[in-house]
Design a protein around this motif. Structure first.
Motif, short mmCIF file in Angstrom:
data_model
loop_
_atom_site.label_atom_id
_atom_site.label_comp_id
_atom_site.label_asym_id
_atom_site.label_seq_id
_atom_site.Cartn_x
_atom_site.Cartn_y
_atom_site.Cartn_z
N PRO A 198 -5.48 99.91 -47.96
CA PRO A 198 -5.58 101.37 -48.14
C PRO A 198 -4.21 102.04 -48.27
CG PRO A 198 -6.37 100.68 -45.96
CD PRO A 198 -6.06 99.43 -46.71
N LEU A 199 -3.16 101.36 -47.79
CA LEU A 199 -1.82 101.95 -47.88
C LEU A 199 -1.14 101.65 -49.21
CD1 LEU A 199 -0.26 101.21 -44.36
CD2 LEU A 199 -1.22 103.36 -45.20
N TYR A 200 -1.78 100.83 -50.07
CA TYR A 200 -1.09 100.41 -51.31
C TYR A 200 -0.70 101.61 -52.16
CZ TYR A 200 0.01 98.16 -55.70
OH TYR A 200 0.67 97.76 -56.85
N LEU A 201 0.56 101.62 -52.59
CA LEU A 201 1.10 102.80 -53.27
C LEU A 201 1.07 102.72 -54.79
CD1 LEU A 201 4.05 103.23 -50.78
CD2 LEU A 201 2.29 104.96 -51.22
N GLY A 202 0.66 101.57 -55.32
CA GLY A 202 0.63 101.44 -56.78
C GLY A 202 -0.74 101.74 -57.36
N ASN A 203 -0.91 101.50 -58.66
CA ASN A 203 -2.20 101.73 -59.31
C ASN A 203 -3.24 100.78 -58.73
OD1 ASN A 203 -1.54 103.78 -61.12
ND2 ASN A 203 -0.62 102.31 -62.54
N LYS A 204 -4.35 101.33 -58.28
CA LYS A 204 -5.35 100.49 -57.63
C LYS A 204 -6.36 99.98 -58.66
CE LYS A 204 -4.62 102.45 -53.16
NZ LYS A 204 -5.05 103.17 -52.02
N HIS A 205 -5.85 99.25 -59.63
CA HIS A 205 -6.75 98.60 -60.57
C HIS A 205 -6.11 97.29 -61.03
CE1 HIS A 205 -4.18 99.83 -63.94
NE2 HIS A 205 -4.29 101.09 -63.59
N GLU A 206 -6.91 96.47 -61.70
CA GLU A 206 -6.38 95.18 -62.14
C GLU A 206 -5.32 95.38 -63.20
OE1 GLU A 206 -9.41 92.33 -63.00
OE2 GLU A 206 -9.82 92.15 -60.84
N ARG A 207 -4.52 94.34 -63.35
CA ARG A 207 -3.42 94.37 -64.31
C ARG A 207 -3.95 94.58 -65.74
NH1 ARG A 207 1.90 93.07 -63.91
NH2 ARG A 207 1.99 92.83 -61.66
N ILE A 208 -3.33 95.49 -66.45
CA ILE A 208 -3.67 95.69 -67.86
C ILE A 208 -2.84 94.69 -68.66
CG2 ILE A 208 -3.65 97.34 -69.78
CD1 ILE A 208 -5.47 98.29 -67.49
N ALA A 209 -3.50 93.95 -69.56
CA ALA A 209 -2.78 92.94 -70.33
C ALA A 209 -2.99 93.19 -71.83
CB ALA A 209 -3.26 91.56 -69.94
#
Ligand SMILES: NC(=O)c1ccc[n+]([C@@H]2O[C@H](COP(=O)([O-])OP(=O)(O)OC[C@H]3O[C@@H](n4cnc5c(N)ncnc54)[C@H](O)[C@@H]3O)[C@@H](O)[C@H]2O)c1
Ligand SMILES: O=C(O)C[C@H](O)C(=O)O
Ligand SMILES: [Mn+2]
Length: 542
Positions: A198-209
């Motif tokens: 819950p503390l993650y500060l980046g985009n909360k989705h899978e890597r876009i490739a």
């Protein structure tokens, strides 16, 4: 930039804290904002070092230093100059790995890094501009953090590697810290630990490739070049499927390099030359086994290959010196899932009668009897006693470089390698290793880390206003590291010690600048490359 009152105290590039003189305080509207004593930088450094010493464990020491950087960049580097061997492993590898793993939990103001989100390509240019804040940017270190050291995908947390790499640039080579920019490309993450945090500060989705990712990279490069046309662009810790593709796309049109591919290739070849100086053998007589034929492994192979060709070998002759082992075992022409880079160095099954059995490192070592074994596999402890002893049986001075980082991923420890080979192994490790005393000889262990070469290379390119980085310059910089170790001293290291980092980085920078001028690749007119390096050098004084 506002340059009066609190705004100057809060600007880490301009702040001197208690070192502002009475006259400066009056002129800048600072009177009354600081205690009355005016300190010298030496006094501030002594005070800060005592505070640093009181912190424990190392991660706390790192946070202390990052906050010092956030407050006062000059003082941070003044202190780092005095304690470079002590600070390197804290600011950089291996402690940077811990800070990346715990980025969200220990978050502090992020050292003037730029954060670019794949979901907002329209913000790339304005974000870079905001973070630069009018500074004349000469060097950008960018990561998308898909392959942080050997630890895989760390999303936005990986920004700390860009910050750490840049700190080493300034400490080692003296690039002005106000002219550099760390950049995080947040393309999402496939790291479940982060996505569920819950503390993650980046985009909360899978890597876009794929296409969308490469378009974003292209937009970034365009904006970066537009805003900072005289800058060098350094790529760090991209994933295996993107690193080489991105480098190939831009390397012939802008001043750029990939540290994991090229920087690693350079330091490893320099280390091999150091080892051959000790063993008095020749490069053309070696058989190279690369364990972990990914970004770094193939960068190393290609660098050695290029040197063998310079020594007069044909393509085919040079290729015959290499054996690659990856997850599949020894890589053959018909092995599945080969990368483009691997395809050029596979073996034919016809050459080896028992090719079916060569699906593990031990079998391959026994069969092909390498003289040089390089580990860039991310697989800890894989250079086993049996493998190392087998090498030592077949070659007088085996060259063994377990390079996977951080500490917990190293293929072997220097101590074991010395013990298992009865002191014969010529070693470089990815992270710093203590001396090993064995049967009365003290062996110094070279640090085979690209940090020993990229600062000099990058600074030389910046100081000489290079338009491009060529193989000729790369080769010149590698050779600049030769001859810095007394090969006849018992237990000599294959590379010079980190305590001499500033001296040899200067030499590498000078030789890089000379090479750029020799090829006419400088943007601006420069009469004397050594002088240009000297003039570009920043020192951590007010
Ligand atoms: N010392 C240095 O200067 C330096 C520089 C760059 C990278 N490295 C280290 O090298 C390692 C690899 O980095 P990279 O950027 O090349 O990563 P990468 O992911 O591009 O390459 C790793 C390779 O190892 C292979 N591998 C994984 N498991 C394996 C196994 N069981 N057996 C054989 N091969 C296996 C992967 O398939 C891949 O090809 C990391 O630990 C990194 O820290 C060190
Ligand atoms: O960061 C390091 O210590 C070296 C290298 O670039 C790596 O990815 O391991
Ligand atoms: Mn790296």
């Amino acid at each position: 930039m506002t340059t009066t009152g609190y705004s100057i105290l809060r600007n880490p590039f301009l702040n001197k804290g208690t070192a502002f003189s009475a006259a400066e305080r009056e002129q800048l509207g600072l009177t009354g904002t600081l205690p009355s004593q005016v300190q010298m930088i030496e006094e501030q450094a002594e005070q800060a070092y005592k505070q640093f010493q009181a912190k424990s464990p190392l991660l706390e020491k790192r946070t202390f230093l990052m906050n010092l950087f956030n407050e006062n960049v000059t003082l941070f580097y003044h202190l780092m100059d005095q304690h470079v061997s002590e600070f390197m492993p804290i600011v950089y590898d291996p402690i940077v790995a811990e800070s990346i793993e715990q980025y969200n939990e220990i978050y502090t103001n992020p050292q003037n890094a730029a954060f670019l989100s794949i979901d907002h390509p329209e913000n790339i240019e304005s974000s870079l501009k905001s973070v630069a804040d009018g500074r004349d940017i000469k060097l950008v270190v960018v990561t998308d953090a898909e392959g942080i050291l050997g630890m895989g995908d760390w999303g936005v947390n990986g920004v700390d590697i860009a910050v750490g790499k840049l700190m080493v640039y300034t400490a080692a080579a003296g690039i002005d810290p106000a002219t550099v920019l760390p950049v995080s490309i947040d393309a999402g993450t496939n790291n479940k630990i982060l996505l569920e945090n819950p503390l993650y500060l980046g985009n909360k989705h899978e890597r876009i490739a794929g296409e969308k990712y490469l378009e974003f990279i292209d937009k970034f490069v365009t904006a970066e070049q537009k805003l900072f046309p005289a800058s060098l662009l350094h790529w760090e810790d991209f994933g295996r499927s993107n690193a080489q593709v991105i480098l190939d796309k831009y390397k012939d049109s802008i001043a750029t390099f990939n540290d994991d591919i090229q920087g690693t290739g350079m330091i490893v070849l320099a280390g091999i030359f150091g080892a051959l100086n000790i063993s008095k053998e020749k490069l053309v007589d070696q058989r190279f086994l690369t364990f972990g034929a990914g970004t770094a492994g193939m960068g190393i192979v290609n660098q050695i290959f290029s040197e063998l060709k310079q020594a007069g070998l044909s393509d085919a002759e040079a290729r015959s010196h290499f054996y690659l082992v990856d997850k599949q075992g020894l890589l053959f022409d018909d092995t599945e899932d080969l990368t483009e880079a691997q395809k050029a160095f596979t073996r034919s099954r016809k050459e080896l009668v028992n090719s079916e059995q060569l699906d593990n490192l031990e079998a391959v070592v026994n069969e092909i009897r390498p003289t040089v074994l390089i580990g860039t596999s991310t697989q800890p402890g894989t250079f086993t006693e049996a493998i190392v002893k087998s090498m030592a049986q077949n070659t007088e001075r085996p060259i063994i470089f377990p390079l996977s980082n951080p500490t917990k991923l190293a293929e072997a420890t220097a101590e074991n390698l010395i013990k298992w080979t009865d002191g014969k192994a010529l070693i470089a490790t990815g992270i710093p290793a203590a001396n090993v005393t064995y049967k009365g000889v003290t062996y110094k262990i070279g640090q085979g880390n690209n940090a020993l070469i990229y600062p000099g290379l990058g600074f030389g390119l910046v100081a000489s206003t290079a338009k491009l980085l060529t193989q000729e310059t790369i080769s010149a910089a590698i050779h600049a590291l030769g001859g810095l170790v007394d090969a006849d001293e018992p237990g000599a290291a294959v590379l010079p010690p980190v305590s001499n980092l500033t001296e040899f980085s200067q030499k590498i920078a000078e030789i890089t600048a000379q090479s750029v001028l020799k090829q006419g690749l400088n943007r601006e007119k420069i009469a004397d490359p050594k002088q240009a390096v000297q003039d570009a050098k920043w020192s951590a004084e007010y």
